[in-house]
Enzyme design. Structure first.
Site, mmCIF file in Angstrom:
data_model
loop_
_atom_site.group_PDB
_atom_site.id
_atom_site.type_symbol
_atom_site.label_atom_id
_atom_site.label_comp_id
_atom_site.label_asym_id
_atom_site.label_seq_id
_atom_site.Cartn_x
_atom_site.Cartn_y
_atom_site.Cartn_z
ATOM 1 N N THR A 75 1.230 -1.217 -0.406
ATOM 2 C CA THR A 75 -0.200 0.249 -0.198
ATOM 3 C C THR A 75 0.790 1.212 0.155
ATOM 4 O O THR A 75 2.217 1.071 0.233
ATOM 5 C CB THR A 75 -1.326 -0.441 1.255
ATOM 6 O OG1 THR A 75 -1.760 1.656 1.231
ATOM 7 C CG2 THR A 75 0.170 0.136 2.181
ATOM 8 N N TYR A 91 -1.862 0.283 10.372
ATOM 9 C CA TYR A 91 -2.451 -0.482 8.956
ATOM 10 C C TYR A 91 -1.291 -0.050 8.148
ATOM 11 O O TYR A 91 -0.287 -1.709 7.893
ATOM 12 C CB TYR A 91 -3.382 -0.173 8.365
ATOM 13 C CG TYR A 91 -3.502 -0.687 6.740
ATOM 14 C CD1 TYR A 91 -3.627 -1.623 6.241
ATOM 15 C CD2 TYR A 91 -3.619 0.631 5.938
ATOM 16 C CE1 TYR A 91 -4.056 -1.799 4.388
ATOM 17 C CE2 TYR A 91 -3.557 0.369 4.306
ATOM 18 C CZ TYR A 91 -3.555 -0.974 4.108
ATOM 19 O OH TYR A 91 -3.956 -2.114 2.745
#
Length: 344
Positions: free
Chosen positions: A117, A142
């Site tokens: 990501t 995250y």
């Protein structure tokens, strides 16, 4: 030989499964169905209900199938949830990836494609496209969990006969052009889905966080990539590894961005509907401008996006939301939920 897709019942994973099957591949899926849907898995794929952190499940899969490569999507992806439950995110994203990598090495599987990501970059230093060489400064659990997984991949490749491609996604949106699957997560936080839900009357409004950024209209700018183009990057990565390509980390984005208000205007135009917008203060950690420099994916993987068009992204998202709405309208449980929420 087969390709194992972890998280293949989820948004991106289900698109990957369909595309692999379209390409003539033999596909195996493992998913615990915590956020994915069994119906989203293409019927021709062999499905295992289980967790990628369960060694017994992986042992069974590797014993019953000749796995050539793994495409790893399974994981948790909601940033606010990661702040509220950091240990859960480290367990599911990082700990389970470690278990999967260990099982893959033991089984002699030497090709791995990882769903990473742009969150690992944190807030970019300047409003310029972000290259893979940019500082890695994730600002939430995250992003940290994905960065930890990338580090494990790097060290595994150094110690074993093992090669991988880590693809750092920017803002994934859209749905399958044939209408077979799409973003179906309940209470999704993705702007494109939220806006399309509002256009169809599924939400009362759309919240816009921050209007005073140093951008053309004051709202945050992001690089939106159609899910089908992202899946194509994975197919290119698989071909790259099959041809003996070395370990690689590459961004996946179009290299240009759209502001929040530009996205909302596009949704209103395509849907011919006015969306109610509620303006809110900035959220901590939200950057003004996050756009990918995807030169590496294009030059090394031969990735050539086909749907770099905001209208196409919006139109396919709307089509999928209409499909979900129609399915819910014919589902008795959905009807009961709506009746319970109504006042007479």
């Amino acid at each position: 030989m087969a390709i194992l897709v972890t998280g293949g019942a989820g948004y991106i994973g289900s698109h990957m499964v369909w595309s692999l099957l379209d390409a003539g591949e033999d596909v195996v899926v493992v998913d615990r169905l915590s956020t994915g849907f069994r119906w989203a898995v293409a019927p021709a794929a062999r499905f295992y209900l289980g967790d990628v952190g369960d060694e017994a499940v992986l042992k069974q899969i590797f014993a019953e199938n000749d796995i050539e490569a793994i495409i790893h999507f399974a994981g948790s992806v909601v940033v606010p949830d990661s702040v509220a439950d950091p240990l859960g995110y480290y367990a599911n994203n990082t700990g389970n990836t470690r278990v999967l990598l260990s099982a893959a090495v033991k089984a002699g599987i030497d090709k791995f494609i990882f769903s990473s990501t742009a969150a690992i970059y944190g807030t970019p230093d300047a409003p310029l496209p972000v290259a893979e060489t940019a500082p890695l400064r994730p600002e939430n659990p995250y992003g940290q969990s994905k960065l930890m997984s990338e580090i494990m991949l790097r060290d595994t490749a150094r110690a074993h006969d093992f090669r991988y491609v880590a693809l750092r996604y920017f803002n994934v949106a859209g749905a399958d052009l044939l209408g077979r699957t799409g973003q179906s997560t309940v209470r999704s936080t993705h702007l494109m889905k939220v806006a399309c839900e509002a256009a169809l009357g599924k939400r009362r409004s759309v919240e816009v966080f921050g209007t005073d950024y140093a951008t053309a209209d004051g709202t945050g700018v992001r690089d939106y990539i159609h899910v089908s183009d992202l899946v194509l990057a994975h197919l290119n990565s698989l071909d790259y590894l099959r041809r003996g390509g070395a370990t690689l980390t590459a961004n996946c984005g179009y290299g240009r961005g759209y502001s929040v208000l530009e996205v909302l205007r596009a949704v209103q135009k395509v849907s011919d509907t006015k969306i109610t917008i509620e303006y809110r203060p900035r959220r901590e950690g939200d950057a003004a401008f996050v756009v990918a420099d995807a030169t590496l994916a294009r030059s090394v993987l031969g990735w050539t996006p086909r749907h770099d068009d905001l209208k196409t992204i919006v139109a396919t998202t709307l089509d999928w939301e209409r499909h979900l709405f129609q399915d819910d309208a014919t589902d008795i449980d959905g009807l009961r939920r709506r009746l319970a929420a109504s006042s007479f």
